[in-house]
Design a protein around this motif. Structure first.
Motif, PDB file in Angstrom:
ATOM      1  N   LEU A  95       9.249   2.214 -20.477  1.00 58.17           N
ATOM      2  CA  LEU A  95       8.503   3.470 -20.542  1.00 58.17           C
ATOM      3  C   LEU A  95       7.995   3.917 -19.163  1.00 58.17           C
ATOM      4  O   LEU A  95       7.499   5.038 -19.025  1.00 58.17           O
ATOM      5  N   ILE A  96       8.114   3.048 -18.159  1.00 60.19           N
ATOM      6  CA  ILE A  96       7.642   3.391 -16.815  1.00 60.19           C
ATOM      7  C   ILE A  96       8.694   4.230 -16.104  1.00 60.19           C
ATOM      8  O   ILE A  96       9.831   3.789 -15.899  1.00 60.19           O
ATOM      9  N   ASN A  97       8.312   5.453 -15.750  1.00 58.33           N
ATOM     10  CA  ASN A  97       9.180   6.357 -14.991  1.00 58.33           C
ATOM     11  C   ASN A  97       8.821   6.194 -13.512  1.00 58.33           C
ATOM     12  O   ASN A  97       7.674   6.432 -13.132  1.00 58.33           O
ATOM     13  N   PRO A  98       9.751   5.776 -12.650  1.00 59.95           N
ATOM     14  CA  PRO A  98       9.412   5.551 -11.243  1.00 59.95           C
ATOM     15  C   PRO A  98       9.040   6.815 -10.480  1.00 59.95           C
ATOM     16  O   PRO A  98       8.515   6.718  -9.365  1.00 59.95           O
ATOM     17  N   ALA A  99       9.258   7.985 -11.091  1.00 60.68           N
ATOM     18  CA  ALA A  99       8.977   9.238 -10.385  1.00 60.68           C
ATOM     19  C   ALA A  99       7.868  10.059 -11.014  1.00 60.68           C
ATOM     20  O   ALA A  99       7.424  11.051 -10.431  1.00 60.68           O
ATOM     21  N   ARG A 100       7.401   9.639 -12.185  1.00 59.00           N
ATOM     22  CA  ARG A 100       6.443  10.477 -12.904  1.00 59.00           C
ATOM     23  C   ARG A 100       5.445   9.618 -13.669  1.00 59.00           C
ATOM     24  O   ARG A 100       5.817   8.636 -14.307  1.00 59.00           O
ATOM     25  N   ALA A 101       4.187  10.015 -13.620  1.00 59.99           N
ATOM     26  CA  ALA A 101       3.139   9.285 -14.335  1.00 59.99           C
ATOM     27  C   ALA A 101       3.064   9.749 -15.780  1.00 59.99           C
ATOM     28  O   ALA A 101       3.195  10.947 -16.066  1.00 59.99           O
ATOM     29  N   MET A 102       2.864   8.809 -16.669  1.00 56.87           N
ATOM     30  CA  MET A 102       2.614   9.180 -18.055  1.00 56.87           C
ATOM     31  C   MET A 102       1.163   9.650 -18.167  1.00 56.87           C
ATOM     32  O   MET A 102       0.284   9.134 -17.465  1.00 56.87           O
TER      33      MET A 102
ATOM     34  N   ASN B 115       0.807  -1.217   0.000  1.00 55.20           N
ATOM     35  CA  ASN B 115       0.000   0.000   0.000  1.00 55.20           C
ATOM     36  C   ASN B 115       0.843   1.272   0.000  1.00 55.20           C
ATOM     37  O   ASN B 115       0.357   2.349   0.358  1.00 55.20           O
ATOM     38  N   SER B 116       2.088   1.154  -0.437  1.00 60.75           N
ATOM     39  CA  SER B 116       2.966   2.318  -0.507  1.00 60.75           C
ATOM     40  C   SER B 116       2.683   3.140  -1.751  1.00 60.75           C
ATOM     41  O   SER B 116       2.128   2.650  -2.737  1.00 60.75           O
ATOM     42  N   LEU B 117       3.101   4.392  -1.722  1.00 64.27           N
ATOM     43  CA  LEU B 117       2.962   5.283  -2.871  1.00 64.27           C
ATOM     44  C   LEU B 117       3.670   4.695  -4.086  1.00 64.27           C
ATOM     45  O   LEU B 117       3.129   4.697  -5.197  1.00 64.27           O
ATOM     46  N   GLU B 118       4.871   4.166  -3.862  1.00 60.31           N
ATOM     47  CA  GLU B 118       5.660   3.643  -4.971  1.00 60.31           C
ATOM     48  C   GLU B 118       4.970   2.458  -5.641  1.00 60.31           C
ATOM     49  O   GLU B 118       4.923   2.364  -6.876  1.00 60.31           O
ATOM     50  N   ALA B 119       4.423   1.563  -4.816  1.00 60.37           N
ATOM     51  CA  ALA B 119       3.771   0.383  -5.379  1.00 60.37           C
ATOM     52  C   ALA B 119       2.529   0.757  -6.164  1.00 60.37           C
ATOM     53  O   ALA B 119       2.288   0.218  -7.258  1.00 60.37           O
ATOM     54  N   VAL B 120       1.734   1.674  -5.635  1.00 66.42           N
ATOM     55  CA  VAL B 120       0.517   2.091  -6.337  1.00 66.42           C
ATOM     56  C   VAL B 120       0.868   2.760  -7.661  1.00 66.42           C
ATOM     57  O   VAL B 120       0.235   2.503  -8.689  1.00 66.42           O
ATOM     58  N   HIS B 121       1.882   3.597  -7.652  1.00 70.24           N
ATOM     59  CA  HIS B 121       2.312   4.301  -8.871  1.00 70.24           C
ATOM     60  C   HIS B 121       2.764   3.314  -9.947  1.00 70.24           C
ATOM     61  O   HIS B 121       2.304   3.365 -11.095  1.00 70.24           O
ATOM     62  N   LEU B 122       3.671   2.407  -9.592  1.00 65.73           N
ATOM     63  CA  LEU B 122       4.195   1.460 -10.572  1.00 65.73           C
ATOM     64  C   LEU B 122       3.093   0.554 -11.127  1.00 65.73           C
ATOM     65  O   LEU B 122       3.052   0.283 -12.334  1.00 65.73           O
ATOM     66  N   PHE B 123       2.207   0.123 -10.261  1.00 66.85           N
ATOM     67  CA  PHE B 123       1.109  -0.743 -10.683  1.00 66.85           C
ATOM     68  C   PHE B 123       0.213  -0.038 -11.693  1.00 66.85           C
ATOM     69  O   PHE B 123      -0.174  -0.615 -12.717  1.00 66.85           O
ATOM     70  N   ALA B 124      -0.109   1.222 -11.411  1.00 63.55           N
ATOM     71  CA  ALA B 124      -0.963   1.990 -12.324  1.00 63.55           C
ATOM     72  C   ALA B 124      -0.282   2.211 -13.668  1.00 63.55           C
ATOM     73  O   ALA B 124      -0.932   2.114 -14.728  1.00 63.55           O
ATOM     74  N   GLU B 125       1.002   2.488 -13.669  1.00 64.46           N
ATOM     75  CA  GLU B 125       1.702   2.751 -14.932  1.00 64.46           C
ATOM     76  C   GLU B 125       1.738   1.507 -15.819  1.00 64.46           C
ATOM     77  O   GLU B 125       1.540   1.588 -17.034  1.00 64.46           O
ATOM     78  N   ALA B 126       1.969   0.356 -15.210  1.00 62.90           N
ATOM     79  CA  ALA B 126       1.948  -0.880 -15.984  1.00 62.90           C
ATOM     80  C   ALA B 126       0.557  -1.134 -16.546  1.00 62.90           C
ATOM     81  O   ALA B 126       0.408  -1.595 -17.691  1.00 62.90           O
ATOM     82  N   GLY B 127      -0.473  -0.807 -15.766  1.00 63.38           N
ATOM     83  CA  GLY B 127      -1.835  -0.975 -16.241  1.00 63.38           C
ATOM     84  C   GLY B 127      -2.149  -0.120 -17.441  1.00 63.38           C
ATOM     85  O   GLY B 127      -2.828  -0.568 -18.380  1.00 63.38           O
TER      86      GLY B 127
END
Length: 584
Positions: free
Chosen positions: A371-378, A323-335
């Motif tokens: 294409l997944i940036n760990p610090a920024r959402a596409m 439930n960390s910020l990093e995990a939610v971000h990466l999961f959404a970007e892959a989606g």
């Protein structure tokens, strides 16, 4: 009887329920959705059993399936009995008037089978199918019409599955549903809430008197709802096989109801008579020390789930808490990336010969993951080019509504069924025939048939074609043997629900109940959805600073799963809905 045509455990410490974060931006309008609203959170414990287990979306269905297992029935038998009960007690989600996908592990032959029982478009349909007076119907007008009804596939699929893996007589599997239809069942809080919110169902000439009283008030919680008409249909199909549904008076009544609607469809008797459920090759891919297997196209669910999980192996998501910020971000970007591919390439394989395995090729997955940036959402992902050439298909943003159900079963011999079925939106087309509702699955097609640039989309209406789906019934293998069965309802959200749970069990090492209970999150390229009222909600502001367009959603996932461990079976049922896992 055969027809003639033949997831170290991790528990959520608390749910943080509060007001929406102030200042949160809301993304602009998207395609129409009609999420089934949650009726509350019911804490559920991990279920355990030694020999066999079923996890289904309603207690009546789980009890029916367990009784069949107790009687020596196979996982296939239990799944069929449970599904027939779901047709009665969960009419908003699935039923005889709908379709689905079945993934089965046959222990005796050590092989996987998948069955495509998806609905088909009428033979008398074309690219102008959803046009009236030269204009494409508004989406909701199309949903609640005869035009939305595809040829139901469920019974042909159940019949074919039983022929390959049933142990008890076909007719015996109908007894729990017949008795419950005759004696009645108590309206649940969930069903009552959905009836309360459905204006279109209340206005249905064919369904109103069953679900509402003379004043138009929904049947109250606890009201004993009896369905003798459906009991008779069950009896006929039990004795005569699925032919009784597809070739007799029931079929004539289905066609008549569709064609006599104020906005009539073109479904005809031959569409039913010649309908076939199609056995297809399972889609499998290696992931960590497991093998993920599921239904291939016309379902986009498993391949999209697989893409998400494979892309995430190129990130450090497993180093972070679920439930960390990093995990939610990466999961959404892959989606986003996976769904961008889904929107272009996936359609009925009998009409679109796209090699779906190219979407799972290691080199292609690596390119997409880069294409997944760990610090920024596409802002929004674009489809890739797995074949190294420009696609000849346009992007399909057709909405898919989240009224569906899932069940998972494991029997004593190690046979496994993972099955997702649906009537599409809540209560389907709202057309009732002989006690069951007809689907509105044809609105899963692109109503226009072309994208904004005028390019034809792969998922357009064509005669006898099956619409693309997000349903994702999956079985996970470990060392070639079943380890897990999982699936969910939820329209396009199914993809993130199932991927989240698989990541929880296989990646983070959670038990199946804890993984199911993880707050829902993800993106299918519309925005980033996070489950409101959970401990993810405080992450919204940080996610937005990273560029995410956050949407707070109820996201009542309805996941049902079973894991096979060295110490026995473990089952999970979604606390957001009324399902339960039972076993012995």
């Amino acid at each position: 009887m055969i027809g003639t045509r033949q997831v170290a455990r991790y528990f959520i410490s608390a749910l943080i329920v509060g007001s929406l974060l102030s200042g949160m931006s809301v993304a602009l309008a998207r395609t129409p959705v009609n999420p089934e609203e949650a009726t509350g959170w019911t804490e559920k414990s991990l279920a355990r059993a030694d020999d066999y287990m079923i996890s289904a979306a309603n207690p009546h269905a789980s009890e029916a399936g367990l009784a069949i297992l107790d009687a020596g029935g196979s996982a296939v038998d239990a799944a069929i009995a449970a599904q027939l009960v779901l047709s009665l007690v969960e009419p908003q989600s699935s039923g005889l008037g709908g379709g689905g996908f079945m993934v089965v592990f046959d222990a005796a032959n050590q092989r996987l089978r998948t069955y495509d029982a998806r609905e088909t478009a009428p033979v008398d349909s074309n690219g102008s199918y959803f046009k009236v007076d030269g204009e494409v119907l508004p989406f909701w007008d199309a949903v609640n019409s005869g035009l939305s009804v595809g040829t139901p596939g469920l019974l042909r699929g159940l019949e074919k599955m039983h022929a390959d893996g049933g142990r008890l007589p076909w007719a015996d599997l109908f007894e729990p549903a017949i008795q419950l239809a005759r004696d009645g069942f108590a309206v649940s809080p969930r069903l009552h809430g959905l009836l309360l919110r459905s204006k279109a169902l209340r206005q249905s000439k064919t369904a109103r008197s069953y679900f509402y009283d003379a004043q138009g008030k929904p049947r109250p919680v606890g009201y004993v709802l009896k369905n003798p008409a459906l009991a008779k249909v069950f009896e006929q199909v039990a004795q005569q096989g699925a032919d009784a549904f597809y070739e007799g008076v029931i079929a004539h009544d289905i066609v008549s109801a569709v064609r006599s609607h104020a906005t009539p469809g073109t479904l005809a008797l031959p569409d039913l008579v010649f309908y076939e459920a199609v056995p297809r090759e399972p889609l499998c891919v290696a992931y960590l020390e497991y093998e993920l297997c599921g239904m291939g196209p016309p379902s986009s669910g498993p391949v999209t789930v697989m893409q998400i999980l494979l892309m995430l192996t190129h990130t450090d998501i497993l180093d972070y808490a679920p439930n960390s910020l990093e995990a939610v971000h990466l999961f959404a970007e892959a989606g986003k990336l996976a769904c961008a591919d889904r929107d272009v390439y996936i359609a009925d394989p009998d009409f679109v010969s796209f090699p779906v395995n190219t979407l799972l090729a290691p080199r292609y997955i690596a390119r997409r993951a880069a294409l997944i940036n760990p610090a920024r959402a596409m802002p929004r992902a674009r489809a890739g080019n797995p074949l190294g050439e420009i696609s000849t298909f346009g992007k399909d943003r057709s909405p898919e509504l989240p009224s569906t159900t899932h069940l998972s079963v494991v029997d004593k011999e190690g046979n496994v069924v993972s099955m997702t079925t649906s009537v599409e939106s809540a209560f389907g087309s709202k057309i009732m025939v002989r006690g069951f509702l007809l689907n509105n699955q044809l609105t899963d097609f692109s109503l226009r048939g072309v994208d904004d640039a005028g390019m034809p989309v792969a998922n357009r209406v064509e005669p006898s074609k099956r619409p693309r789906s997000s349903m994702a019934p999956m079985i996970v293998l470990r060392d070639g043997k079943p380890y897990m069965a999982i699936g969910a309802p939820g329209g396009p959200f199914i993809i993130s629900f199932v991927a989240k749970t698989l990541l929880g069990v296989l990646g983070w090492g959670l038990d199946i109940q804890a993984a199911i209970a993880l707050p829902n999150r993800g993106s299918c390229n519309y925005g980033t959805e996070i489950e409101q009222g959970t401990q993810l909600e405080p992450l919204a502001a940080s996610l937005e600073r990273m560029g995410h367009k956050v949407r707070l959603e109820s996201l009542p996932s309805g996941l049902q799963g079973v894991v096979i461990t060295p110490n026995g079976l473990e089952g999970g049922a979604d606390p957001r809905r009324e399902g339960v896992a039972l076993g012995r």
